[in-house]
Design a protein around this motif. Structure first.
Motif, short mmCIF file in Angstrom:
data_model
loop_
_atom_site.label_atom_id
_atom_site.label_comp_id
_atom_site.label_asym_id
_atom_site.label_seq_id
_atom_site.Cartn_x
_atom_site.Cartn_y
_atom_site.Cartn_z
N LEU A 74 24.60 -9.51 21.54
CA LEU A 74 23.34 -9.91 22.18
C LEU A 74 22.97 -9.03 23.37
O LEU A 74 21.98 -9.32 24.05
CB LEU A 74 23.43 -11.37 22.65
N ALA A 75 23.73 -7.98 23.65
CA ALA A 75 23.33 -7.06 24.73
C ALA A 75 21.98 -6.45 24.37
O ALA A 75 21.70 -6.17 23.19
CB ALA A 75 24.39 -5.97 24.90
N LEU A 130 17.57 -5.06 20.81
CA LEU A 130 16.33 -4.34 20.52
C LEU A 130 16.50 -3.45 19.29
O LEU A 130 15.61 -3.40 18.43
CB LEU A 130 15.91 -3.50 21.73
N HIS A 131 17.63 -2.78 19.21
CA HIS A 131 17.85 -1.89 18.07
C HIS A 131 17.83 -2.67 16.76
O HIS A 131 17.37 -2.15 15.73
CB HIS A 131 19.18 -1.16 18.24
N LEU A 177 12.62 -9.68 28.16
CA LEU A 177 13.69 -10.34 27.41
C LEU A 177 14.66 -11.04 28.35
O LEU A 177 15.13 -12.15 28.07
CB LEU A 177 14.43 -9.32 26.55
N ALA A 178 14.97 -10.39 29.48
CA ALA A 178 15.88 -11.01 30.44
C ALA A 178 15.27 -12.27 31.03
O ALA A 178 15.95 -13.29 31.20
CB ALA A 178 16.22 -10.01 31.55
N ALA A 179 13.98 -12.22 31.35
CA ALA A 179 13.30 -13.40 31.87
C ALA A 179 13.26 -14.52 30.83
O ALA A 179 13.40 -15.70 31.15
CB ALA A 179 11.88 -13.03 32.31
N SER A 215 22.39 -23.20 17.53
CA SER A 215 22.90 -21.83 17.60
C SER A 215 22.17 -21.04 18.67
O SER A 215 20.98 -20.77 18.56
CB SER A 215 22.72 -21.14 16.24
N GLY A 216 22.91 -20.64 19.71
CA GLY A 216 22.31 -19.85 20.79
C GLY A 216 21.91 -18.47 20.33
O GLY A 216 20.88 -17.93 20.78
N HIS A 217 22.71 -17.85 19.45
CA HIS A 217 22.33 -16.53 18.93
C HIS A 217 21.02 -16.62 18.14
O HIS A 217 20.18 -15.72 18.22
CB HIS A 217 23.44 -16.00 18.01
#
Length: 264
Positions: free
Chosen positions: A83-84, A89-90, A112-114, A156-158
């Motif tokens: 999830l980095a 994005l890739h 995305l971070a927000a 599922s968080g992912h």
């Protein structure tokens, strides 16, 4: 990706489908209704009750998908576990139609971070409330990522992360919205193939992600950042590097065989 034959499905690891279905059912995780004081999306239902038909369907999907171990789809699911932001994005490059390079998209990464700052606390609270065990607990069937320290299963968080990422990218680049959402659906299914989530965890992640993204998207404090990210992504599309063709072929094949519909 070719469909798996009946013989391949029958050749499950030592603990096969019949043995898994005979495992003791997990105990109920207490009251499945979140307390009124918890600010969680009201849309999300509780997970299937142990021993119910949906729960048994979850268990069967987990067992049969163990046959995908070491397949190209399994390797794709392993990659989807990262999830980095550079990897995330890739993962959506084929859907975008060009390579999404996080180092060249600082405003998109900031958005995305927000977004994750909104979604992660909500999902964490839901997981702790429902306290649903992971599929691999109580058996030795293979999973595609380390199984320690993952916490609870539902939702599922992912899947939430992938679904909300696709919704964000679709808002920023509307012409590719359908492709982004298809990739997000496959991204969620990767968690089932990995063996770290039940199928109903993933369905819940789709629902959860939709509502949480709506709250994020409509927040007044996010509008300037979203505008900057939209401009940045449009500029990147005009100066694009094509995505990896072989990877895009694998993703297209994965989209044709949904484990949530019982197709391997």
């Amino acid at each position: 990706m070719p469909r798996f034959s009946h013989a391949r499905l029958a050749a499950l690891p030592a603990l096969g489908l019949a043995a898994l279905m005979a495992l003791p059912l997990p105990a109920r995780a207490g009251d499945s209704t979140p307390p009124a004081s918890m600010a969680l999306p009201a849309l999300l239902p509780p997970p299937p009750a142990p021993g119910s038909a949906p729960d048994m369907a979850d268990r069967q999907i987990f067992a049969t998908t163990r046959a995908l171990r070491d397949s190209p789809r399994w390797r794709m699911a392993t990659e989807d576990a990262d999830l980095a932001f550079p990897a995330m994005l890739h993962d959506f490059s084929c859907a975008a139609g060009f390579t999404l390079d996080a180092s060249r998209l600082p405003h998109v990464v900031a958005a995305l971070a927000a977004l994750q700052a909104v979604t992660k606390p909500a999902v964490k609270a839901q997981k702790e409330q429902y306290a649903r065990p992971r599929p691999f607990e109580g058996n030795t069937l293979p999973v595609c990522t380390p199984s320690t320290g993952l916490g609870y299963a539902y939702p599922s968080g992912h899947t939430v992360a992938g679904w909300t990422t696709a919704l964000l990218l679709g808002r920023l680049l509307p012409a590719r919205e359908d492709a982004f959402m298809q990739r997000a659906r496959v991204f969620g299914e990767s968690r089932v193939i990995c063996g770290v989530h039940w199928a109903s965890d993933v369905w819940a992640g789709y629902m959860d992600g939709s509502l949480l993204f709506e709250r994020f998207e409509n927040a007044p404090e996010q509008q300037a950042l979203l505008a900057e990210a939209r401009t940045e992504l449009a500029e990147a599309a005009r100066n694009a590097t094509p995505p990896d063709a072989a990877r895009c072929t694998r993703e297209a094949e994965a989209a044709q065989h949904s484990v949530l519909a019982g197709a391997l």
